[in-house]
Design an enzyme around this catalytic site. Structure first.
Site, PDB file in Angstrom:
ATOM      1  N   ASP A 201      21.850   4.722 -27.663  1.00  0.00           N
ATOM      2  CA  ASP A 201      22.295   3.999 -26.468  1.00  0.00           C
ATOM      3  C   ASP A 201      21.636   2.623 -26.400  1.00  0.00           C
ATOM      4  OD1 ASP A 201      23.010   3.594 -23.528  1.00  0.00           O
ATOM      5  OD2 ASP A 201      23.679   5.664 -23.798  1.00  0.00           O
ATOM      6  N   HIS A 260      21.323   1.678 -19.156  1.00  0.00           N
ATOM      7  CA  HIS A 260      22.213   2.812 -19.382  1.00  0.00           C
ATOM      8  C   HIS A 260      21.531   3.968 -20.119  1.00  0.00           C
ATOM      9  CE1 HIS A 260      25.781   4.816 -21.268  1.00  0.00           C
ATOM     10  NE2 HIS A 260      26.432   4.392 -20.205  1.00  0.00           N
ATOM     11  N   SER A 440      30.031   8.647 -19.568  1.00  0.00           N
ATOM     12  CA  SER A 440      28.663   8.430 -20.060  1.00  0.00           C
ATOM     13  C   SER A 440      27.668   9.323 -19.338  1.00  0.00           C
ATOM     14  CB  SER A 440      28.246   6.973 -19.853  1.00  0.00           C
ATOM     15  OG  SER A 440      28.799   6.135 -20.824  1.00  0.00           O
TER      16      SER A 440
END
Length: 620
Positions: A201, A260, A440
């Site tokens: 990520d 994220h 996600s």
């Protein structure tokens, strides 16, 4: 280049009584494993159950054996004995006590009738420190008695308290009845210990509610413009922020840093029972952060190397991985089908024993047109909202394997997924928590569950983990037009299955490959499957796989028809102009007898198009 969608604006979170007929023996500290009991029960044949009352209920031998098998991992020191309704022991404590003494003498042990349960069953003490063979002898004595309906271990249960994390009550995705993933029910068996999850990520920004579970990772971004940390690849996976200004990244407006990877990591393995923040699904697992996404996204080439390295493969110029991951999470994606290059990396990782979990994508489109969602050998995850329906943004389709909570903040911020974050708009600021939505967010729920399964049974292969998650899912509480895989993942049932204490590690599939033509604007046609050899009712997450060729699938109405004639709507007609139906639907068929003739009923309700039922299947 793969690009993650700009993040949703985040909102940091503000802060019987019973009378013993005999003098009880002194309490014993050593509990006897019920493995011996269960092994003996599994070898026996019990055909009926009767309580001390007028009614006698029939219980198949297979069902009784499964109940016994469910207790294998629990300790016990007593037996619960049910007598048939006509037996004197079913009504008389004196007779039940005498029977226990007699059976004890036959087995060479001292048994003690303790009391009568509310159901009429007898509670029998097994005596001091019996060996496996001794316990087997006692059980065999009861099983040989035609007046005994059943004999099961008196299992030791444990309290399941909620974690003391201060924000846990807001994590509806873990525990709510409607659309939660029933995670607390898995924690008594597994917490992720011994498993490393690689989060491929944006990297990791320091957070005190996650730091204890972070192990070494790597920064795989080779393009310095994307990396924005001043260098290329190195051993520091710290997330410097992925913000961009208006006009950059092919966007007319700018965006703050998403952090994220840290949000994803928190869902998987935030530190739990530390009196702060959120709880992680596999809270004793370790997270290895691998940085592949930076400013504007990340390249396939870097992602491929990260997959390879995470799973224990060799990448030129990168030191050997000391924290090989048994689970990979990739909450990322881009347009286009899976390439051979990416598929090769995934196949190699799975071949090394690593389960690969990916997000289905956030375009409200067929996931077959996105990568890595469309890759083989992955668990592709769609997102559900808090009502258990497909989230409005989530991709769908036959390549989707499973659904998990992904949140829907448009219906309220608190309907998103709460996890660890950072308050910095560009570079790192203070640690925080925030609600996000997306596939996600759904994918790390399944990565966390895969870690729990692997922790519960280290011998599991990636294929077995995927099968267990899908087989033990439950029917979607809401709708998912286009297909959201096997259903809503159920953590408790999955972990019970792989640990041998319940559930199922794989399904039995019945298939029809007889082609049936679908007339244009005509009467409904049917294709049949005869199901045999099953016991009891169909599952609550019966999987119905459908392969139909049709030039305008919006014309089609599809039903599953149970053996008793009850119809379950799989697909309604609509304005969907795409071709063909290749999807797996999940039906709560728990009220239906499994054995019998099941039918797929298809009708074309509008003119100008025709098609064919190529095949369909039922997976129990």
């Amino acid at each position: 280049m793969h690009r993650i969608a700009p993040p949703v604006p985040r909102c940091p979170e503000p802060a019987t009584k019973g009378t013993h007929l005999r003098t009880p023996r002194p309490a014993r500290r050593k509990l006897i494993s019920v493995a011996a009991i269960s092994a003996t029960l599994l070898a026996g044949t019990v055909t009926s159950l009767a309580l001390a009352g007028p009614a006698t209920a029939k219980v198949p031998a297979e069902q009784t054996a499964k109940s016994a098998a469910a207790a294998v991992s629990a300790p016990a020191e007593r037996l619960i004995v049910g007598y048939k309704s006509g037996a004197t022991e079913a009504r008389s404590n004196k007779a039940a006590s005498a029977d226990a003494e007699a059976k004890g003498k036959e087995a060479g042990e001292s048994l003690d009738f303790q009391r009568r349960l509310g159901t009429g069953a007898a509670l029998v003490d097994l005596g001091e420190q019996l060996s496996k063979a001794d316990v087997a002898d006692v059980v065999a004595e009861y099983q040989a008695d035609p007046q005994v309906a059943y004999v099961v271990p008196d299992r030791l249960n444990k309290p399941q308290a909620d974690p003391n994390d201060t924000e846990y009550s807001k994590q509806w995705d873990l525990f709510e009845t409607t659309a939660g993933m029933r995670v607390p029910g898995a924690w008594d068996t597994a917490t992720g210990s011994g498993v490393t999850v690689a989060v491929i990520d944006t990297g990791y920004v320091t957070h005190s509610d996650l730091a204890a579970n972070i192990v070494a990772g790597y920064d795989f971004i080779s393009d310095t413009a994307v990396a924005v940390d001043g260098n290329g690849r190195d051993s520091n996976p710290a997330d410097p922020g992925d913000w961009y200004a208006a006009g950059e990244c092919e966007q007319t407006t700018g965006s703050s840093s998403s952090w994220h990877g840290t949000h994803v990591a928190g869902t998987i393995a935030a530190v739990t029972n530390n009196s702060k923040g959120v709880a992680g699904i596999a809270y004793n697992a370790k997270i290895s952060p691998l940085r592949v996404l930076g400013k504007c996204g990340g390249y396939d080439s870097d992602i491929i190397d990260a997959i390879t390295w995470a799973s224990g493969g060799t990448v030129s110029g990168v030191p050997a991985n000391a924290n090989v991951a048994k689970v990979i999470n990739m909450s990322l994606g881009g347009g286009g089908a899976c390439t051979t290059a990416t598929q090769t990396a995934i196949n190699n990782a799975v071949g090394r024993g690593t389960t690969v979990v990916v997000a289905a994508g956030n375009s409200n489109a067929n996931a077959a047109n996105y990568s890595p969602a469309s890759c083989g050998n992955v668990i592709s995850v769609a997102a559900l909202n808090r009502t258990g329906a497909k989230a409005s943004y989530s991709n769908f389709g036959s390549v989707v394997d499973i659904a998990a909570p992904g949140g829907q903040t448009s219906t309220g911020t608190a309907n998103g997924i709460l996890s660890t974050l950072n308050s910095g708009t560009q570079g790192p600021g203070s640690e925080s928590y925030a609600y996000y939505q997306g596939t996600s967010m759904a994918a790390p729920h399944i990565a966390g569950l895969a870690a729990l399964a692997k922790s519960a049974n280290s011998a599991l292969t990636p294929a077995q983990i995927e099968s267990a998650i899908k087989t033990n899912s439950r029917a979607l509480p809401g709708a998912c037009s286009g297909g959201c895989g096997a259903g809503l993942a159920d953590a408790a049932k999955t972990v019970q299955a792989v640990s041998g204490s319940g559930g199922s590690t794989g399904g039995t599939t019945f298939t029809s490959t007889t082609a049936v033509s679908i007339p244009d604007a005509g009467s409904a046609v049917e294709s049949s499957i005869a199901v045999t050899g099953r016991t009891g009712n169909a599952p609550s997450a019966l999987q119905v796989g459908v392969d139909i060729t049709h030039t305008y699938r919006g014309d089609l109405v599809i039903d599953l028809v149970a053996p008793d004639g009850t119809a379950y709507r799989l697909k309604s007609s609509g304005s969907d102009s795409a071709d063909n139906v290749n999807a797996t639907y999940t039906v709560d068929a728990s009220s239906e007898t499994a054995n019998g003739t099941w039918k797929l009923r298809v009708q074309d309700v509008a003119s100008a198009d025709t098609g064919t039922i190529n095949s369909w299947k039922l997976t129990f």
